[in-house]
Design an enzyme around this catalytic site. Structure first.
Site, PDB file in Angstrom:
ATOM      1  N   ASP A  54       0.870  -1.181   0.000  1.00 12.11           N
ATOM      2  CA  ASP A  54       0.000   0.000   0.000  1.00 12.11           C
ATOM      3  C   ASP A  54       0.905   1.229   0.000  1.00 12.11           C
ATOM      4  O   ASP A  54       1.396   1.657   1.039  1.00 12.11           O
ATOM      5  CB  ASP A  54      -0.902  -0.016   1.232  1.00 12.11           C
ATOM      6  N   GLU A 130      32.444   4.804   3.874  1.00 10.13           N
ATOM      7  CA  GLU A 130      32.897   4.420   5.216  1.00 10.13           C
ATOM      8  C   GLU A 130      31.793   4.810   6.198  1.00 10.13           C
ATOM      9  O   GLU A 130      31.595   5.985   6.476  1.00 10.13           O
ATOM     10  CB  GLU A 130      34.196   5.151   5.578  1.00 10.13           C
ATOM     11  N   GLU A 132      30.143   5.439   9.597  1.00  9.48           N
ATOM     12  CA  GLU A 132      30.352   5.672  11.021  1.00  9.48           C
ATOM     13  C   GLU A 132      29.006   5.595  11.740  1.00  9.48           C
ATOM     14  O   GLU A 132      27.948   5.761  11.126  1.00  9.48           O
ATOM     15  CB  GLU A 132      31.013   7.026  11.247  1.00  9.48           C
ATOM     16  N   GLU A 209      35.891   4.823  16.416  1.00  9.19           N
ATOM     17  CA  GLU A 209      36.116   6.127  15.794  1.00  9.19           C
ATOM     18  C   GLU A 209      36.516   7.168  16.839  1.00  9.19           C
ATOM     19  O   GLU A 209      36.655   6.864  18.016  1.00  9.19           O
ATOM     20  CB  GLU A 209      34.884   6.577  15.007  1.00  9.19           C
ATOM     21  N   GLU A 217      33.217   2.460  13.213  1.00  3.13           N
ATOM     22  CA  GLU A 217      33.170   2.518  11.754  1.00  3.13           C
ATOM     23  C   GLU A 217      33.311   1.113  11.196  1.00  3.13           C
ATOM     24  O   GLU A 217      34.037   0.273  11.746  1.00  3.13           O
ATOM     25  CB  GLU A 217      34.292   3.405  11.213  1.00  3.13           C
ATOM     26  N   HIS A 266      32.145   9.186   4.746  1.00  2.00           N
ATOM     27  CA  HIS A 266      33.088   9.549   3.691  1.00  2.00           C
ATOM     28  C   HIS A 266      32.967   8.529   2.563  1.00  2.00           C
ATOM     29  O   HIS A 266      33.011   7.314   2.800  1.00  2.00           O
ATOM     30  CB  HIS A 266      34.516   9.567   4.224  1.00  2.00           C
ATOM     31  N   ARG A 340      42.376  16.868   5.182  1.00  2.00           N
ATOM     32  CA  ARG A 340      41.054  16.455   5.639  1.00  2.00           C
ATOM     33  C   ARG A 340      40.153  17.631   6.035  1.00  2.00           C
ATOM     34  O   ARG A 340      39.037  17.415   6.496  1.00  2.00           O
ATOM     35  CB  ARG A 340      41.192  15.454   6.785  1.00  2.00           C
ATOM     36  N   GLU A 360      38.027  11.016  -2.248  1.00  2.00           N
ATOM     37  CA  GLU A 360      37.207  10.807  -1.059  1.00  2.00           C
ATOM     38  C   GLU A 360      36.344  12.050  -0.867  1.00  2.00           C
ATOM     39  O   GLU A 360      36.859  13.140  -0.612  1.00  2.00           O
ATOM     40  CB  GLU A 360      38.073  10.576   0.176  1.00  2.00           C
ATOM     41  N   ARG A 362      33.902  13.936   1.384  1.00  2.00           N
ATOM     42  CA  ARG A 362      33.773  13.856   2.833  1.00  2.00           C
ATOM     43  C   ARG A 362      32.480  14.476   3.383  1.00  2.00           C
ATOM     44  O   ARG A 362      32.257  14.482   4.586  1.00  2.00           O
ATOM     45  CB  ARG A 362      34.981  14.550   3.488  1.00  2.00           C
TER      46      ARG A 362
END
Length: 471
Positions: A54, A130, A132, A209, A217, A266, A340, A360, A362
């Protein structure tokens, strides 16, 4: 894993399955399910789908007068559910009832359309997120009535504020203490082993982490767009259930607590030829990061549309409590080799390895709908390649430490600071998404998210009482 209807039925028979759990993803990104007895499963239903949904009851789907929908299994996602003996689950595609074809607001349809478009352009792409998360012992939540106010308390065995006499992890010191300081290794490993044994994952790593309070992670092997999104949904499903088995709560909420790092996703991305034989982002002669001109165009497209993508990859009001300076989350629109503090970095652990060359990205967090987030990322990258969008020079210094004037001189923009601001960007910058994101989906998505922001604006925040009670 089964790849044909015959394989599917054989798996069901060989494993003595009694119930089949049909799972699908709604527009905001939450996993939904319907469980049917095995005598409803035959070759015809496996091939054509199960008329069980539905759609008017699902966020972002249909109205009550057009609610009959069909769920068609994605064969290779069939697996046993180890904590529910006799039950198997399978992810599904959503179709209109009455033979009217694919449902255009099915998030997996958007992912498949993105793969179709890239294939027509001569490309394939790979994604490696990745994920987390936090694993808490308990959440005490008070939202019973508007009159009583709102509040919550986190109970986390590792955290300084609620340790039961054991080891603690101080703020921002969770990366990577060994047990017994890391008290959740066994829970993470149980989730990882479950993913490997029952759900066909190839796992690369799991670890604690940076944040206190049980942040972790899990990383799995990269794959194609729709398959990776399937795996994100599966990983979240498995981890939540494994944590619940231990009477704990796993959450992928971006910023559940003040004063420590939030939860990101990331996402590693690479663009290849259609036959997957050549990485178009690799150039061994590039002195900076072995990144090709095509790779630079990919970066250029993502940077150009970064503010728009925020509405898809950082899709909750809570996402923007994560995206603040000082907690490793990206705030500034820039790229770099290993910086980073930039929204995009080009990992450069080793030289001369074609298959490892990637970027990457982020910005994403795991509250996103992965089918929409990855499709949006791909379309921004392809727009960069198609229109040869130059990303500008890389920024190889800590952007958080630059003055506003210096950032302006370098042409470094900022991500939106709220979901409303991100939605404004999405409304103004849709063209690059239109080959795969139909207007119906985007309009409903924006409406749903506007409703979320409006609701949040109506509730007094507990800290407002702290700051303003004596006004």
């Amino acid at each position: 894993m089964p790849y044909t209807a015959e394989d599917f039925l054989k798996f069901i028979k060989d494993n003595k399955v009694n119930w089949l759990d049909l799972q699908f993803t709604d527009l905001p990104g939450r996993l939904q399910h319907i469980t049917i007895p095995i005598d409803e499963v035959d070759e015809s239903s496996v091939k054509e789908g199960f008329g069980k949904l539905d759609g008017s009851s699902i966020k972002g789907f249909t109205m009550i007068y057009e609610s009959d929908m069909v769920l068609q299994p994605v064969y290779n996602t069939l697996s046993l559910i180890p904590w529910s003996p006799g039950v198997a689950r399978v992810l599904t595609r959503v179709f209109w009832g009455g033979g009217k074809g694919r449902f255009e607001r099915d998030p997996r349809f958007v992912a498949e359309e993105a793969e179709r478009v890239q294939s027509e352009m001569g490309y394939t792409s790979f994604f490696g997120p990745e994920l987390e998360f936090f694993i808490f012992d308990k959440i005490s939540l008070d939202v019973a009535t508007p009159q009583s106010g709102t509040g919550y308390k986190i109970y986390a065995r590792e955290a300084p504020w609620s340790s039961n006499g054991g080891f603690i992890i101080r703020y921002k010191e969770g990366y990577y203490p060994a047990p017994p300081v890391d008290q959740l290794m066994d829970v993470r490993l149980e989730a990882v082993e479950t993913l490997q044994k029952y759900f066909g994952f190839t796992l690369e790593a799991t670890h604690h982490e940076v944040a206190t309070g049980g942040q972790g992670e899990i990383d799995f092997r990269f794959s194609t767009l729709a398959d990776t999104a399937d795996k994100v949904q599966t990983l979240k499903y498995v981890l939540k259930n494994v944590a619940a088995k231990h009477s704990m709560v796993a959450t992928f909420m971006p910023k559940p607590m003040f004063g420590d790092n939030g939860t990101g996703m990331h996402t590693h991305f690479s663009l290849w030829t259609k036959d997957s034989k050549k990485n178009l982002m690799f150039d061994p002669n590039d002195e900076y990061a072995e990144i090709s001109q095509t790779g630079r165009y990919v970066i250029g497209g993502i940077l150009k549309h970064a503010r728009t993508l925020s509405a898809l990859v950082s899709p909750t009001t809570n996402s923007y409590r994560r995206i603040v300076p000082g907690f490793e989350a990206p705030v500034y629109i820039a790229w770099s080799k290993s910086n980073r503090s930039a929204i995009i970095r080009v990992p450069s652990y080793f030289k001369g390895i074609e298959k490892a060359k990637r970027i990457e990205y982020r910005a994403p967090d795991p509250s996103c709908n992965p089918y929409l987030a990855f499709a949006g990322l791909l379309m921004a990258a392809l727009d960069g390649v198609k229109n040869k969008i130059d990303p500008g020079d890389p920024i190889d210094e800590n952007i958080y430490h630059l003055t506003a004037e210096k950032r302006k001189q370098l042409g470094i923009g900022e991500l939106p600071r709220s979901l409303d601001e991100a939605l404004d960007e999405l409304e103004a910058d849709k063209e690059f998404l239109k080959p795969v994101f139909n207007s119906s989906l985007l309009d409903v998505y924006i409406d749903l998210k506007r409703e979320e922001t409006k609701a949040m604006q109506m509730y007094p925040h507990p800290m407002e009482l702290y700051y303003y009670l004596d006004s």
